[in-house]
Scaffold this motif. Structure first.
Motif, PDB file in Angstrom:
ATOM      1  N   ASP A  68       2.053   3.106  -8.330  1.00  0.00           N
ATOM      2  CA  ASP A  68       0.745   2.948  -7.678  1.00  0.00           C
ATOM      3  C   ASP A  68      -0.213   4.038  -8.130  1.00  0.00           C
ATOM      4  O   ASP A  68      -1.414   3.814  -8.283  1.00  0.00           O
ATOM      5  CB  ASP A  68       0.905   3.017  -6.151  1.00  0.00           C
ATOM      6  N   TYR A  85      -7.852   3.221 -12.381  1.00  0.00           N
ATOM      7  CA  TYR A  85      -8.951   3.997 -11.812  1.00  0.00           C
ATOM      8  C   TYR A  85      -8.620   5.477 -11.930  1.00  0.00           C
ATOM      9  O   TYR A  85      -7.568   5.919 -11.460  1.00  0.00           O
ATOM     10  CB  TYR A  85      -9.147   3.670 -10.325  1.00  0.00           C
ATOM     11  N   PRO A 190      -5.535  -0.522  -9.825  1.00  0.00           N
ATOM     12  CA  PRO A 190      -6.620  -1.174  -9.075  1.00  0.00           C
ATOM     13  C   PRO A 190      -6.138  -2.056  -7.918  1.00  0.00           C
ATOM     14  O   PRO A 190      -6.756  -2.083  -6.852  1.00  0.00           O
ATOM     15  CB  PRO A 190      -7.338  -2.017 -10.150  1.00  0.00           C
ATOM     16  N   VAL A 191      -5.038  -2.790  -8.118  1.00  0.00           N
ATOM     17  CA  VAL A 191      -4.522  -3.648  -7.038  1.00  0.00           C
ATOM     18  C   VAL A 191      -3.977  -2.790  -5.901  1.00  0.00           C
ATOM     19  O   VAL A 191      -4.217  -3.064  -4.714  1.00  0.00           O
ATOM     20  CB  VAL A 191      -3.431  -4.609  -7.569  1.00  0.00           C
ATOM     21  N   SER A 192      -3.255  -1.723  -6.249  1.00  0.00           N
ATOM     22  CA  SER A 192      -2.728  -0.810  -5.227  1.00  0.00           C
ATOM     23  C   SER A 192      -3.863  -0.196  -4.410  1.00  0.00           C
ATOM     24  O   SER A 192      -3.752  -0.033  -3.193  1.00  0.00           O
ATOM     25  CB  SER A 192      -1.919   0.322  -5.877  1.00  0.00           C
ATOM     26  N   MET A 193      -4.966   0.122  -5.086  1.00  0.00           N
ATOM     27  CA  MET A 193      -6.110   0.723  -4.387  1.00  0.00           C
ATOM     28  C   MET A 193      -6.654  -0.220  -3.331  1.00  0.00           C
ATOM     29  O   MET A 193      -7.094   0.209  -2.269  1.00  0.00           O
ATOM     30  CB  MET A 193      -7.201   1.079  -5.411  1.00  0.00           C
ATOM     31  N   ARG A 194      -6.574  -1.520  -3.618  1.00  0.00           N
ATOM     32  CA  ARG A 194      -7.022  -2.509  -2.636  1.00  0.00           C
ATOM     33  C   ARG A 194      -5.995  -2.701  -1.528  1.00  0.00           C
ATOM     34  O   ARG A 194      -6.323  -2.688  -0.349  1.00  0.00           O
ATOM     35  CB  ARG A 194      -7.251  -3.854  -3.342  1.00  0.00           C
ATOM     36  N   MET A 195      -4.733  -2.903  -1.910  1.00  0.00           N
ATOM     37  CA  MET A 195      -3.688  -3.264  -0.959  1.00  0.00           C
ATOM     38  C   MET A 195      -3.232  -2.094  -0.097  1.00  0.00           C
ATOM     39  O   MET A 195      -2.840  -2.274   1.049  1.00  0.00           O
ATOM     40  CB  MET A 195      -2.475  -3.845  -1.709  1.00  0.00           C
ATOM     41  N   GLU A 196      -3.248  -0.899  -0.680  1.00  0.00           N
ATOM     42  CA  GLU A 196      -2.736   0.284   0.030  1.00  0.00           C
ATOM     43  C   GLU A 196      -3.840   1.333   0.195  1.00  0.00           C
ATOM     44  O   GLU A 196      -3.584   2.534   0.139  1.00  0.00           O
ATOM     45  CB  GLU A 196      -1.554   0.895  -0.745  1.00  0.00           C
ATOM     46  N   ASN A 197      -5.062   0.856   0.387  1.00  0.00           N
ATOM     47  CA  ASN A 197      -6.218   1.750   0.382  1.00  0.00           C
ATOM     48  C   ASN A 197      -6.099   2.895   1.376  1.00  0.00           C
ATOM     49  O   ASN A 197      -6.371   4.054   1.047  1.00  0.00           O
ATOM     50  CB  ASN A 197      -7.502   0.945   0.638  1.00  0.00           C
TER      51      ASN A 197
END
Length: 216
Positions: A68, A85, A190-197
């Motif tokens: 992540d 990111y 980027p997906v982790s930033m959304r899902m585990e923000n």
């Protein structure tokens, strides 16, 4: 709750990162065992997993979601050009990306002559010479002691990391141009930033406030 996975660059950066994490209360005692053959280390309380990887591989693990978060040098992020990111400058591992060579090569750079450039960082070198300087060069990719290239006549200049400059001086080379400053960075999928923000932002805020105190 799923684990957040953090990829650390092997060596000094990993040690400095873990020291920083311990300052904010994030520990991983398993990693301190020199006899351990484990590849993945866990902090069960905070549901964190850590693993060590070679620098150039860290952004790859992050881009593909195997990690992540990654801690890696800015030079690697620039060279690898992965879809991640870059969210935080950790401020340690400071050095510079430079064009180096013998003093007499300075004129060739000034007059934008066609020269050979040896480097471990062909993407960074290409971007600098072609896009910033509009200078046509022949790039030679090397993996070992880059400083050897101008000494034996393989290339007029090199593009490499400079920390203290002592290796350059010992071999009769100088910094001719500075490309950019470098340091350790935090990269996030980027997906982790959304899902585990929430969890990622908590970690980044803790690190950020700790760095501010140290720099105050």
């Amino acid at each position: 709750m799923r684990y957040l996975t953090i990829a650390l660059t092997k060596g000094r950066l990993a040690g400095q990162t873990m020291a920083l994490l311990e300052e904010i209360g994030v520990f991983c005692e398993e990693m301190k065992d020199p006899s351990s053959r484990k590849l993945i280390f866990t902090n069960e309380e905070l549901k964190l997993k850590f693993f060590l990887a070679k620098g150039p591989d860290v952004p790859t693990y992050v881009e593909y979601g195997a990690a992540d978060i990654g801690i890696v040098g800015k030079d690697i992020l620039m060279e690898e050009e992965r879809k991640v990111y870059e969210v935080l400058d950790l401020g340690f591992g400071k050095c510079r990306m430079c064009v180096c060579g013998r003093e007499e090569s300075r004129e060739k750079l000034l007059h934008q002559e066609q020269i050979r450039v040896a480097t471990k960082y062909p993407n960074i070198a290409k971007d600098y010479f072609y896009n910033e300087k509009n200078q046509t060069v022949e790039l030679i990719k090397l993996n070992g002691s880059i400083e050897l290239a101008p000494i034996v006549g393989l290339a007029e200049v090199i593009v490499d990391i400079v920390e203290t400059g002592s290796t350059l001086r010992d071999n009769g080379l100088v910094v001719l141009e500075e490309i950019c400053p470098l340091s350790a960075r935090v990269a996030v999928n980027p997906v982790s930033m959304r899902m585990e923000n929430d969890r990622i932002m908590w970690l980044l805020e803790q690190i950020g406030s700790r760095l501010q105190k140290e720099n105050a």
